[in-house]
Scaffold this active site. Structure first.
Site, short mmCIF file in Angstrom:
data_model
loop_
_atom_site.label_atom_id
_atom_site.label_comp_id
_atom_site.label_asym_id
_atom_site.label_seq_id
_atom_site.Cartn_x
_atom_site.Cartn_y
_atom_site.Cartn_z
N SER A 265 2.93 -2.31 10.42
CA SER A 265 4.43 -2.13 10.73
C SER A 265 5.27 -3.59 10.42
O SER A 265 6.15 -4.14 11.09
CB SER A 265 4.97 -2.02 11.85
OG SER A 265 4.57 -0.69 12.37
N LYS B 186 0.21 4.32 -0.25
CA LYS B 186 -0.43 5.40 0.02
C LYS B 186 0.01 6.51 -0.51
O LYS B 186 0.20 6.29 -1.98
CB LYS B 186 0.17 5.78 1.74
CG LYS B 186 -0.06 4.53 2.86
CD LYS B 186 0.28 4.80 4.06
CE LYS B 186 0.23 3.57 4.81
NZ LYS B 186 0.17 3.76 6.44
N GLY C 11 1.93 2.15 10.79
CA GLY C 11 2.79 3.22 10.62
C GLY C 11 3.50 3.78 11.87
O GLY C 11 4.14 4.80 11.96
N HIS D 161 -9.71 0.99 4.69
CA HIS D 161 -8.33 1.41 5.43
C HIS D 161 -8.51 2.15 6.44
O HIS D 161 -9.38 3.38 6.34
CB HIS D 161 -7.28 1.77 4.41
CG HIS D 161 -5.96 1.83 5.03
ND1 HIS D 161 -5.49 2.68 5.91
CD2 HIS D 161 -4.92 0.83 4.78
CE1 HIS D 161 -4.15 2.51 6.25
NE2 HIS D 161 -3.93 1.34 5.74
N ASN E 178 0.94 -1.01 -0.04
CA ASN E 178 0.04 -0.12 -0.04
C ASN E 178 1.03 1.35 0.00
O ASN E 178 1.48 1.65 1.06
CB ASN E 178 -0.94 0.01 1.30
CG ASN E 178 -1.58 1.05 1.39
OD1 ASN E 178 -1.75 2.29 0.52
ND2 ASN E 178 -2.11 1.59 2.54
N GLU F 32 -7.12 4.64 7.62
CA GLU F 32 -6.98 5.99 7.49
C GLU F 32 -8.14 6.77 6.61
O GLU F 32 -8.58 7.87 6.80
CB GLU F 32 -5.61 6.52 6.80
CG GLU F 32 -4.22 6.07 7.58
CD GLU F 32 -3.15 5.54 6.48
OE1 GLU F 32 -2.86 5.78 5.49
OE2 GLU F 32 -2.23 5.10 7.30
N GLU G 233 -5.90 -5.25 10.56
CA GLU G 233 -4.72 -4.23 10.69
C GLU G 233 -5.01 -3.42 11.76
O GLU G 233 -5.88 -2.47 11.80
CB GLU G 233 -4.68 -3.14 9.31
CG GLU G 233 -4.46 -3.74 8.09
CD GLU G 233 -3.80 -2.65 7.10
OE1 GLU G 233 -2.81 -2.79 6.84
OE2 GLU G 233 -4.30 -1.50 6.98
C1 PEP Z 1 -0.91 0.17 6.11
O1 PEP Z 1 -0.87 1.28 5.57
O2 PEP Z 1 -1.93 -0.55 5.48
C2 PEP Z 1 0.18 -0.34 6.85
C3 PEP Z 1 0.14 -1.64 7.32
O3 PEP Z 1 1.20 0.65 6.93
P1 PEP Z 1 2.54 0.11 7.63
O4 PEP Z 1 3.14 -1.18 7.00
O5 PEP Z 1 3.58 1.22 7.38
O6 PEP Z 1 2.19 -0.04 9.15
#
Ligand code: PEP
Length: 248
Positions: A211, A11, A172, A94, A9, A96, A166
């Site tokens: 992460s 972003k 993040g 997601h 992803n 976000e 998630e």
């Molecule tokens: C995400 O944005 O779906 C995500 C898992 O980000 P990160 O791997 O940076 O935590």
């Protein structure tokens, strides 16, 4: 037997030049990768990614879409438009999008249904915030997010979908759910689906996101109900992304 799916992803990151360098390196390292691999990129780069990845082992998709098919929705992008650029996947819900853009469970369920109606595979993101985990309501939250989709599209729809667990507190932040913490929620999700349809539950790909890095991917991906990863930051560095893909 479920095949693992590792999806990047990106972003709101990328430039034409950076994307080309990143994808060239990813493609060059795909020979040893057994997992399915995809990248979900910003809308303006879909044409570039389609041209670069067509015919390769790497699929592509978007990070969001409108729940509407067409019309006066300034700034929105429909599922049919994603199809025009050969997308296989689209991320819906997601955290976000839920937190910053106010997407409710109902809106996410509409997007999921609209994606499938257009033949796209939705990657449905679910997960609890830190305060929800501390309140011990992770299962209620994740269950509610999935129930919204089941109420609209039914359990059979999961035959053509992916769920990404998630935990919001891990996205993040550099803080990863432990393999046990992640496995427990994945097992909860699969058990919830198994109560409705065992065959769908057994074939459902449930990714972990939050992460995930080269250093922790193998342990997470070794869990029995973790079928891949949704990767944010580490998907922007070819060597890191490839290391995760190879761990899968
Ligand atoms: C995400 O944005 O779906 C995500 C898992 O980000 P990160 O791997 O940076 O935590």
């Amino acid at each position: 037997m479920r095949r693992k799916l590792v999806a990047g992803n990106w972003k709101m990151h990328g430039t034409l030049t950076d994307n080309d360098v990143l994808l060239t390196a990813v493609l060059a390292g795909m020979a040893d990768v057994k997992a399915q691999v995809a990248v979900c990129v910003p809308f303006p780069y879909l044409a570039q990614v389609q041209a670069k990845l067509a015919g390769s082992a790497v699929a592509w998709g978007a990070q969001n879409m409108s729940q509407h098919a067409k019309g006066a929705y300034t700034g929105e992008v429909s599922a049919a438009m994603l199809n025009d650029f050969g997308c296989r996947y689209v991320i819906v819900g997601h955290s976000e999008r839920r937190a910053i853009y106010g997407e409710t469970d109902a809106v996410v369920a509409e997007k999921y249904a609209a994606a499938q109606a257009a033949g796209l595979i939705p990657i449905l993101c679910v997960g609890e915030t830190l305060s929800e985990r501390e309140e011990c309501i992770t299962e209620q939250v994740v269950g509610r997010q999935i129930d919204a989709v089941l109420a609209k599209s039914g359990v059979a729809s999961l035959a053509k979908a992916v769920i990404a667990y998630e935990p919001v507190w891990a996205i993040g932040t550099g803080v990863t759910a432990s393999p046990d913490q992640a496995q427990a929620v994945h097992a909860f999700i699969r058990g919830k689906i198994r109560a409705l349809d065992a065959g769908i539950a057994d074939s459902l790909v449930i990714q972990y996101g939050g992460s995930m890095k080269a250093g922790n991917a193998a342990e997470l991906l070794a869990q029995p109900d973790i079928d891949g990863g949704l990767i944010g930051g580490a998907a922007l560095v070819a060597d890191d992304f490839l290391a995760i893909c190879k761990a899968g």
